[in-house]
Design an enzyme around this catalytic site. Structure first.
Site, PDB file in Angstrom:
ATOM      1  N   SER A  98       5.528   0.153   5.737  1.00  0.00           N
ATOM      2  CA  SER A  98       4.882  -0.051   4.448  1.00  0.00           C
ATOM      3  C   SER A  98       5.074   1.174   3.548  1.00  0.00           C
ATOM      4  O   SER A  98       6.210   1.582   3.302  1.00  0.00           O
ATOM      5  CB  SER A  98       3.399  -0.379   4.675  1.00  0.00           C
ATOM      6  OG  SER A  98       2.771  -0.818   3.503  1.00  0.00           O
ATOM      7  N   HIS A 123       7.704  -4.236   3.294  1.00  0.00           N
ATOM      8  CA  HIS A 123       7.132  -5.529   2.927  1.00  0.00           C
ATOM      9  C   HIS A 123       6.515  -5.421   1.538  1.00  0.00           C
ATOM     10  O   HIS A 123       6.404  -4.341   0.970  1.00  0.00           O
ATOM     11  CB  HIS A 123       6.100  -6.014   3.954  1.00  0.00           C
ATOM     12  CG  HIS A 123       4.883  -5.147   4.070  1.00  0.00           C
ATOM     13  ND1 HIS A 123       3.863  -5.395   4.958  1.00  0.00           N
ATOM     14  CD2 HIS A 123       4.492  -4.014   3.411  1.00  0.00           C
ATOM     15  CE1 HIS A 123       2.922  -4.489   4.856  1.00  0.00           C
ATOM     16  NE2 HIS A 123       3.276  -3.635   3.911  1.00  0.00           N
TER      17      HIS A 123
END
Length: 201
Positions: A98, A123
Site C-alpha cells: 500500500s 492497490h
C-alpha cells in the site's frame, strides 16, 4: 510496549547509550517499520529534515518494512523525500504494501532496492464513511481524487502508462521482488551489502 535495544559506545568522556534507531540515524539510516500513521510520519519527516540540515549532499537510506496505512501520512513522508536535497535510497525488507510501496518506488531512481524474499503490494485506496448523505458523497469524491493522484505518482515513478497503473491497482496486487523490478517499483534486488556497494560505485 515493545523493547528497543540499547547500544553503548565508548567516548572520550566515558560511555554513551543510544537506542538502536538513534544509532542507525547517525549512519543516515531511517526505518519505516510499522503502519504508516500521523505520529510515525511526523517522526520520519523530522528525521529526513534533520539529516538534510546535517549534510544536504550526503545520501539517506530508508529501510521499509510496512503494511501501509493512512494515505495523508504516507504522502507527508513522500513529499518530504522529494523536497529535501539529499538523495533518498529505499530498501524493502519484509514488505512494502500500500503506502509502503509508494515510499519504496518514490526513492531516488537507480537507488530503489528490495531484498530477495520481500513482497510488494499496490492497490487503490479504501475508506468507509458514515453520516449525512451529502457528507458521504463529499468523502467519496475525495477518495476518487486521492485514487487519481496515487495512480499518477505510481505512473511517474514506474514510467508505466497511466491506464496500465489504473488496471494494476484495481485490486490488491502482490509482487515478488522480480515482478516489482519488472513493473518499475524497484531498480535492483539485493542479496548482500557488497552487491549494493558495487552498484553504488
Amino acid at each position: 510496549m515493545s523493547y528497543v535495544p540499547i547500544v553503548i559506545e565508548p567516548t572520550s568522556r566515558g560511555e554513551r547509550a543510544y537506542d538502536i534507531y538513534s544509532r542507525l540515524l547517525k549512519e543516515r539510516i531511517i526505518f519505516v517499520c510499522s503502519t504508516v500513521e500521523d505520529h510515525m510520519a511526523n517522526l520520519i519527516v523530522a528525521q529526513l529534515l534533520f539529516l538534510e540540515a546535517e549534510n544536504p549532499k550526503k545520501d539517506i537510506y530508508m529501510y521499509i518494512n510496512s503494511p501501509g496505512g493512512v494515505v495523508t501520512a504516507g504522502l507527508a513522508i513522500y513529499d518530504t523525500m522529494q523536497y529535501i536535497k539529499p538523495k533518498v535510497a529505499t530498501l524493502c525488507i519484509g514488505q512494502a504494501c500500500s503506502m509502503g510501496s509508494l515510499l519504496l518506488c518514490g526513492g531516488e531512481k537507480g537507488m530503489r532496492y528490495s531484498l530477495p524474499h520481500s513482497r510488494i503490494m499496490i492497490h487503490q485506496p479504501s475508506g468507509g464513511y458514515k453520516g449525512q448523505a451529502t457528507d458521504i458523497e463529499i468523502h467519496a469524491q475525495e477518495t476518487l481524487k486521492i485514487k487519481r493522484l496515487l495512480n499518477e505518482l505510481y505512473s511517474k515513478h514506474t514510467e508505466q502508462e497511466l491506464k496500465h497503473i489504473e488496471k494494476s491497482m484495481e485490486r490488491d496486487n502482490f509482487m515478488s521482488p522480480e515482478e516489482a523490478k519488472k513493473f518499475g517499483l524497484v531498480d535492483n534486488i539485493m542479496s548482500s551489502r557488497d552487491a549494493m556497494a558495487l552498484l553504488a560505485k
